[in-house]
Design an enzyme around this catalytic site. Structure first.
Site, short mmCIF file in Angstrom:
data_model
loop_
_atom_site.label_atom_id
_atom_site.label_comp_id
_atom_site.label_asym_id
_atom_site.label_seq_id
_atom_site.Cartn_x
_atom_site.Cartn_y
_atom_site.Cartn_z
NE ARG A 372 -4.85 5.54 0.88
CZ ARG A 372 -5.57 4.63 0.41
NH1 ARG A 372 -6.75 5.44 -0.24
NH2 ARG A 372 -5.50 3.39 0.18
CB VAL A 494 2.10 1.79 5.27
CG1 VAL A 494 3.21 1.00 6.15
CG2 VAL A 494 2.64 3.26 5.12
CD GLU A 495 -2.45 5.37 5.79
OE1 GLU A 495 -2.97 5.92 5.11
OE2 GLU A 495 -2.27 5.72 6.92
N GLY A 496 -2.18 0.86 1.85
CA GLY A 496 -2.29 0.32 0.47
C GLY A 496 -0.96 0.48 -0.46
#
Length: 829
Positions: A372, A494-496
């Protein structure tokens, strides 16, 4: 006068965050003064009362037993239960500049003195050579048409160890810094989403990082050299159809049992799983897999539910179905599902071995922040640089109504917004990456960057589309906007998903992790430690009163008298952040006070609090970025624009919190204390916008600094190389355009001559232009036309579709060579 003096004394004590003993002494002195100077009786009584209360409360043991104990009992009953996964998430990472903002009184020296390193020589050399070469090989249109990168690109990425930026040199990796990784990914991001994802994911959340931090030595020795040189391609299976962003609800199971492995009966795990959206899965040779582990027969311990576990699976395992592809929008990167039914693996496939069974959630949370903080923000920062480089140049050479469209104020608004977002994104990405290199593991900033920089990329993509108009909506090798525009939703998802990152994760994690007193209070309550709770509680009370005082005084004064470690034109912005930080800290506590545990479920309020924190974080790093780049006065307009944008968004979120708090008196008080004069931030002026456009649509040093690090090489396909050439000649062309325009107004041209090429040629005969000017302009206009033209193809290029329209058999020419000539097949049909 005495009432005012009393209030001033109390506000001053709170503002300075004086302790109780100091406050008691100060009020005793005030009491003595009131008697000596003959103050009114009420003033004397109030002074004595305050002095007495402060004196009594300053006695720690007495205060804890008489005042704190009953509060402690109530607090323990009201304190919501925290799950193990929530505890793990809170314990992951470190608190950095985000903690200073939560404290309401940021220590600017901590940020100003933060290092500003350059890349190591070997990192810079890799960027200048291998990355430059890779960029020269990328053809996004070809990737889009073929559905994959070419074999030459795949081989180059593997051979030059692009997959190994995070792998140490002793295992054959590059061992690059976070700052170098960000620079490399930013350079790639503007060219191709497929190449960016292919390089970025193995260097983010995945087997490589998990092995480095948690793998056994045997696992490291086997896998890391193979991952480094491309013999192994990794992917990581986390998300499933029913889990989505809620990674803790994994339905995938691993049951401890006995089974056969390499001809022997061993204790292992039988896996059943269904994963999707797994980047690189179709071509991966090794799969990192997260699953929920159970031990019903107590073969390895006394626990039935062991918890989330992470293991490494070779591709050719019996029962694992892998290789199919999803078809994501935008650039066609490798992404697909992985399904397993009764897949048996030995226990030593767990990353870190059997000792790490059940520790997968902690492993994932601690590694997730890097992806992130580096990978996704790099796509936003790189896309921003690419966006302003292309849009600014296009707006300069594209003429409408007799002028470059960069002179049209509607276009200028969009261009300035692209430039402002690009500047903020570059600052946040670079400085946070440096913080990681300095040993920080900034979990809350990772959520801030993931949400805000991918959202900025979305805004940049939309503005770029608007500026380019039809140029951006016609597909073909000449459309350099489409890929970035259509790929933005991938980064946002993506990634949350961004919605949850904003409404749940950013503030939900930060409120406890970064607040100076909330976590100590919770820990004291959990350990039933009255003394520790008393210290934290009264520290919290002082913190609230301090921020109350600071918010009111700084809001009324515009923070003009606060001390900051810089002078000059940006001083006022540091002072304003001091005010906003106090506002934010007070708002947090008033929300916690009025909502209690319910705040966790008030997602819109949590989202606005996340916005407040995010804007302060981004504004701080933007100021630091300007300092690091040498305080260039020409770039100051970008800082001014960024501050106006971020401060306006902060105040909008601040007003939204006060307006929507369910306990209305608290909302009214909050508005009075934080916005006593209303919202004061002004939007960027038209003059500021025009100045930004002048600086970013011409070959200026400001433009060079803003787009530093993107690919500018002339490989015959790179639009930025062509735009660089055009911008280098634009100033010379401008007076010639004026000569032609003046001649038109004077009636020198034949009215039927409407093309610019015709007017240039006739201009020589009419004495309007010299031959040298005409030769220059004809070459210039040829290159301009090449950049503003869009692609077209013979109808036969679209294959069977052409049959429905009785396609003519005669071949048509195309300005762009189509991928394959199918006209013969169509004619035969």
């Amino acid at each position: 006068m005495w009432i005012l003096l009393l209030l001033t004394t109390l506000l001053g004590l709170a503002y300075k965050r004086s302790n109780l003993k100091t406050a008691a002494v100060a009020m005793a002195a005030f009491t003595l003064l009131s008697f000596l100077l003959g103050a009114a009786g009420l003033i004397k009584v109030l002074a004595i009362a305050f002095a007495a209360v402060f004196a009594v409360l300053s006695r720690d043991q007495f205060r804890a037993n008489t005042v704190t104990r009953p509060i402690f009992a109530i607090y323990k009953k009201l304190l919501p239960q925290m799950s193990d996964t929530e505890k793990t998430a809170l314990e992951a990472g470190t608190v950095w500049w985000d903690g200073e903002l939560f404290a309401g009184k940021p220590d600017w020296h901590k940020l100003i003195n933060h290092p500003n390193p350059t890349l190591a020589p070997e990192e810079q050399a890799f960027l200048d050579n291998q990355v430059e070469t890779l960029c020269s090989m990328v053809d996004e249109w070809e990737i889009s048409e073929n559905g994959d990168m070419s074999k030459e690109v795949w081989d180059y990425i593997k051979n030059e160890r692009f997959f190994s930026m995070i792998i140490p040199k002793e295992y054959g990796g590059l061992g690059f810094s976070a700052q170098a990784q960000a620079a490399i990914l930013q350079k790639i991001s503007g060219l191709s989403g497929a190449v960016f994802s292919t390089v970025g994911v193995p260097n983010s959340l995945g087997p490589g990082e998990l092995l480095l931090k948690y793998g056994t030595q045997e696992q490291k020795d086997h896998y890391l050299p193979r991952l480094a040189d491309g013999r192994e391609i990794p992917c990581f299976g986390l998300t499933g159809p029913r889990a989505g962003s809620d990674a803790t609800s994994l339905p995938d199971t691993g049951v401890v049992c006995k089974g056969e492995w390499e001809g022997k009966e061993v204790v292992g795990i039988k896996l059943n799983f269904s994963k999707r959206y797994i980047t690189l899965a179709p071509v991966a040779t090794v799969v990192g897999l997260a699953f929920r582990m159970f031990d019903p027969d107590k073969l390895i311990g006394d626990d039935y539910d062991i918890g989330i576990t992470v293991a490494l699976l070779p591709r050719q395992l019996k029962g694992m179905d892998i290789g199919n592809r999803h078809k994501p929008i935008g650039s066609p990167f490798m992404n697909g599902p992985i399904v397993g039914k009764d897949v048996f693996i030995p226990l030593d496939f767990i990353i870190g071995g059997a000792d790490n069974a059940g520790k997968g959630w902690r492993m994932l949370v601690e590694c997730l922040s890097v992806g992130r903080c580096i990978t996704l923000p790099s796509s936003g920062a790189g896309g921003g640089k690419y966006g302003i480089a292309a849009a600014g140049a296009y707006a300069r050479i594209r003429r409408q109504f007799g002028v470059p469209i960069a002179k049209l104020e509607g276009v200028q608004d969009s261009l300035a917004r692209i430039a402002g977002n690009a500047y903020i994104s570059a600052a946040a990405s670079r400085i946070t990456a440096i913080a990681i290199d300095q040993g920080e593991k900034p979990s809350v900033p990772s959520a801030i960057l993931k949400y805000n920089l991918t959202e900025a990329a979305r805004e940049i993509a939309l503005d770029s589309m608007d500026i380019h108009g039809g140029k951006a909506v016609i597909r073909g090798p000449g459309n350099y906007i489409e890929s970035g525009y259509s790929s933005v939703p991938v980064a946002i998802t993506v990634e949350g998903a961004n919605i949850l990152t904003r409404s749940m994760i950013t503030f939900g994690q930060g409120a406890i992790r970064c607040h100076p007193y909330v976590l100590p209070e919770m820990e004291a309550a959990a350990e039933n430690d009255l003394k520790a709770f008393d210290k934290a509680l009264f520290g919290h009370f002082g913190f609230i009163f301090s921020n109350l005082s600071r918010s009111l005084l700084l809001s009324l004064s515009g923070a003009a008298f606060t001390s900051v470690p810089v002078s000059g034109p940006t001083k006022k912005y540091y002072q304003q952040i001091n005010r906003y930080a106090a506002n934010f800290a007070l708002t947090v506590d008033m929300c916690m006070f009025s909502l209690g545990g319910e705040l966790k479920f008030r997602e819109l309020i949590s989202a606005r609090l996340a916005d407040m924190l995010s804007k302060l974080y981004l504004a701080s790093l933007t100021l630091k970025h300007w300092e690091d780049q040498g305080r260039n006065r020409d770039d100051l307009v970008l800082v001014d624009y960024a501050m106006a944008k971020l401060f306006s968004e902060f105040e909008a979120a601040q007003a939204g919190v006060a307006k929507n708090l369910p306990m209305r008196p608290v909302g009214w008080a909050l508005k009075l204390l934080t916005l006593p004069l209303g919202r004061r931030t002004q939007q960027p002026s038209d003059r500021m916008i025009a100045k930004i456009v002048d600086l970013t649509s011409a070959a200026t040093e400001t433009r060079e600094r803003l787009i530093e690090g993107i690919y500018r090489g002339d490989n015959g396909k790179n639009p930025l190389a062509k735009y660089d050439s055009l911008l280098a000649r634009a100033d010379q062309a401008e007076p010639i355009y004026k000569k032609i325009g003046d001649a038109l107004k004077a009636g020198k041209y034949d009215e039927s001559n409407l093309t610019i090429e015709g007017r240039i040629t006739d201009g020589v005969e009419l004495g309007v232009l010299t031959q040298d000017e005409a030769d220059f302009m004809l070459a210039f206009e040829k290159d301009v036309l090449d950049m503003i033209n869009v692609d077209d193809f013979p109808l036969e290029h679209f294959g069977p579709v052409a049959i429905k329209h009785d396609a003519p058999t005669a071949k048509k020419t195309s300005r762009r060579k189509p991928k394959a000539d199918t006209s013969e097949a169509v004619t035969e049909e």
